[in-house]
Design a protein around this motif. Structure first.
Motif, PDB file in Angstrom:
ATOM      1  N   TRP A 268     -55.168  89.343  21.611  1.00 28.66           N
ATOM      2  CA  TRP A 268     -54.076  88.489  20.547  1.00 28.66           C
ATOM      3  C   TRP A 268     -53.437  89.478  19.994  1.00 28.66           C
ATOM      4  O   TRP A 268     -52.233  89.239  19.538  1.00 28.66           O
ATOM      5  N   ARG A 269     -54.005  90.584  19.686  1.00 28.79           N
ATOM      6  CA  ARG A 269     -53.271  91.641  18.843  1.00 28.79           C
ATOM      7  C   ARG A 269     -52.007  92.132  19.832  1.00 28.79           C
ATOM      8  O   ARG A 269     -50.809  92.418  19.191  1.00 28.79           O
ATOM      9  N   GLY A 270     -52.334  92.417  21.021  1.00 25.24           N
ATOM     10  CA  GLY A 270     -51.226  92.934  21.772  1.00 25.24           C
ATOM     11  C   GLY A 270     -49.959  92.004  21.953  1.00 25.24           C
ATOM     12  O   GLY A 270     -48.983  92.316  21.982  1.00 25.24           O
ATOM     13  N   LEU A 271     -50.395  90.594  22.134  1.00 25.02           N
ATOM     14  CA  LEU A 271     -49.584  89.580  22.243  1.00 25.02           C
ATOM     15  C   LEU A 271     -48.432  89.415  21.172  1.00 25.02           C
ATOM     16  O   LEU A 271     -47.531  89.482  21.069  1.00 25.02           O
ATOM     17  N   GLU A 272     -49.345  89.365  19.891  1.00 22.09           N
ATOM     18  CA  GLU A 272     -48.533  89.472  18.657  1.00 22.09           C
ATOM     19  C   GLU A 272     -47.724  90.652  18.449  1.00 22.09           C
ATOM     20  O   GLU A 272     -46.386  90.468  17.998  1.00 22.09           O
ATOM     21  N   MET A 273     -48.195  91.795  18.768  1.00 18.35           N
ATOM     22  CA  MET A 273     -47.202  92.841  18.750  1.00 18.35           C
ATOM     23  C   MET A 273     -46.238  92.780  19.557  1.00 18.35           C
ATOM     24  O   MET A 273     -45.004  93.275  19.309  1.00 18.35           O
ATOM     25  N   GLY A 274     -46.490  92.400  20.691  1.00 26.76           N
ATOM     26  CA  GLY A 274     -45.330  92.496  21.852  1.00 26.76           C
ATOM     27  C   GLY A 274     -44.257  91.123  21.384  1.00 26.76           C
ATOM     28  O   GLY A 274     -42.954  91.501  21.605  1.00 26.76           O
ATOM     29  N   VAL A 275     -44.588  89.914  20.821  1.00 33.01           N
ATOM     30  CA  VAL A 275     -43.689  89.091  20.353  1.00 33.01           C
ATOM     31  C   VAL A 275     -42.748  89.518  19.145  1.00 33.01           C
ATOM     32  O   VAL A 275     -41.568  89.318  19.036  1.00 33.01           O
ATOM     33  N   ALA A 276     -43.516  90.068  18.325  1.00 30.98           N
ATOM     34  CA  ALA A 276     -42.799  90.946  16.816  1.00 30.98           C
ATOM     35  C   ALA A 276     -41.678  91.938  17.698  1.00 30.98           C
ATOM     36  O   ALA A 276     -40.733  91.860  17.278  1.00 30.98           O
ATOM     37  N   TYR A 277     -41.969  92.538  18.615  1.00 26.33           N
ATOM     38  CA  TYR A 277     -41.053  93.645  19.394  1.00 26.33           C
ATOM     39  C   TYR A 277     -39.829  92.852  19.894  1.00 26.33           C
ATOM     40  O   TYR A 277     -38.801  93.211  19.576  1.00 26.33           O
ATOM     41  N   LEU A 278     -40.242  91.617  20.804  1.00 26.12           N
ATOM     42  CA  LEU A 278     -39.170  91.016  21.371  1.00 26.12           C
ATOM     43  C   LEU A 278     -38.409  90.296  20.501  1.00 26.12           C
ATOM     44  O   LEU A 278     -37.089  90.279  20.527  1.00 26.12           O
ATOM     45  N   LEU A 279     -38.813  89.787  19.058  1.00 27.84           N
ATOM     46  CA  LEU A 279     -37.855  89.291  18.080  1.00 27.84           C
ATOM     47  C   LEU A 279     -37.068  90.253  17.603  1.00 27.84           C
ATOM     48  O   LEU A 279     -35.769  90.111  17.065  1.00 27.84           O
ATOM     49  N   GLN A 280     -37.596  91.416  17.450  1.00 28.47           N
ATOM     50  CA  GLN A 280     -36.510  92.626  16.945  1.00 28.47           C
ATOM     51  C   GLN A 280     -35.722  92.891  17.693  1.00 28.47           C
ATOM     52  O   GLN A 280     -34.556  93.269  17.665  1.00 28.47           O
ATOM     53  N   ARG A 281     -35.919  92.992  18.933  1.00 31.68           N
ATOM     54  CA  ARG A 281     -35.032  93.177  20.152  1.00 31.68           C
ATOM     55  C   ARG A 281     -33.762  92.228  20.237  1.00 31.68           C
ATOM     56  O   ARG A 281     -32.695  92.566  20.540  1.00 31.68           O
ATOM     57  N   GLU A 282     -34.166  91.140  19.582  1.00 35.66           N
ATOM     58  CA  GLU A 282     -33.264  89.971  19.483  1.00 35.66           C
ATOM     59  C   GLU A 282     -32.490  90.029  18.371  1.00 35.66           C
ATOM     60  O   GLU A 282     -31.370  89.378  18.080  1.00 35.66           O
ATOM     61  N   GLY A 283     -32.586  90.916  17.444  1.00 31.36           N
ATOM     62  CA  GLY A 283     -32.098  91.324  16.212  1.00 31.36           C
ATOM     63  C   GLY A 283     -32.556  90.392  14.983  1.00 31.36           C
ATOM     64  O   GLY A 283     -31.898  90.590  14.106  1.00 31.36           O
ATOM     65  N   CYS A 284     -33.625  90.121  15.202  1.00 30.86           N
ATOM     66  CA  CYS A 284     -34.320  89.470  14.044  1.00 30.86           C
ATOM     67  C   CYS A 284     -34.766  90.724  13.031  1.00 30.86           C
ATOM     68  O   CYS A 284     -35.203  91.611  13.643  1.00 30.86           O
ATOM     69  N   GLY A 285     -35.203  90.256  11.830  1.00 25.53           N
ATOM     70  CA  GLY A 285     -35.510  90.852  10.707  1.00 25.53           C
ATOM     71  C   GLY A 285     -37.056  90.432  10.657  1.00 25.53           C
ATOM     72  O   GLY A 285     -37.055  89.356  10.042  1.00 25.53           O
TER      73      GLY A 285
END
Length: 155
Positions: free
Chosen positions: A21-38
């Motif tokens: 679960w931790r890796g999935l959450e970190m991956g999703v956070a990274y992908l949102l940042q890649r989208e330009g999200c804060g």
């Protein structure tokens, strides 16, 4: 054949982010940042109130994400719990308690094990966007933007 493709997509994602679960959450956070999200909240914990990742889109919408690293499809009650956490239970979430953010305008559940018909029905009724392993592969590996993955024009 379909099962082989799904397994391969899972292996590709877990090779980058791990299979927990931790890796999935970190991956999703990274992908949102890649989208330009804060990001305002990255990676959940037992006190997160049901929201693992929260971020503001470039258009200033608050996005709340619940991630589940499951091997089997999620049950409808998990969707209902996320719906409650992002509506009536919002004041109990970390994003509200710490930063007093308003309720999210966009709610997303990311599940590696997929969704059954009943869970899809609940999500559709409650306005929760679902990201399964196929959608995650399109977002992560094939560079598709999240609004397109979710069927949104933009955010």
């Amino acid at each position: 054949m379909e099962a082989d493709i799904r397994r391969l997509r899972f292996e590709l994602f877990t090779a980058l982010w791990g299979d927990d679960w931790r890796g999935l959450e970190m991956g999703v956070a990274y992908l949102l940042q890649r989208e330009g999200c804060g990001l305002v909240q990255r990676a959940g914990s037992s006190g997160d109130g049901g929201v693992d990742v929260a971020a503001f889109t470039p258009g200033a919408l608050l996005v709340a994400v619940q991630c589940k690293a499951y091997k089997s499809p999620v049950k409808p009650n998990a969707i209902q719990a996320f719906h409650y956490a992002t509506t009536n239970g919002w004041e109990s979430t970390l994003s509200y308690r710490r930063w007093r953010h308003p309720r999210p305008q966009l709610r997303i559940m990311v599940i590696t094990g997929g969704f059954g018909p009943a869970a899809r029905g609940v999500a559709g009724n409650e306005g929760i966007h679902l990201v399964d392993l196929d959608a995650l592969a399109n977002w992560e590996h094939y560079g598709m933007r999240l609004p397109a993955v979710l069927g949104l024009e933009d955010w």
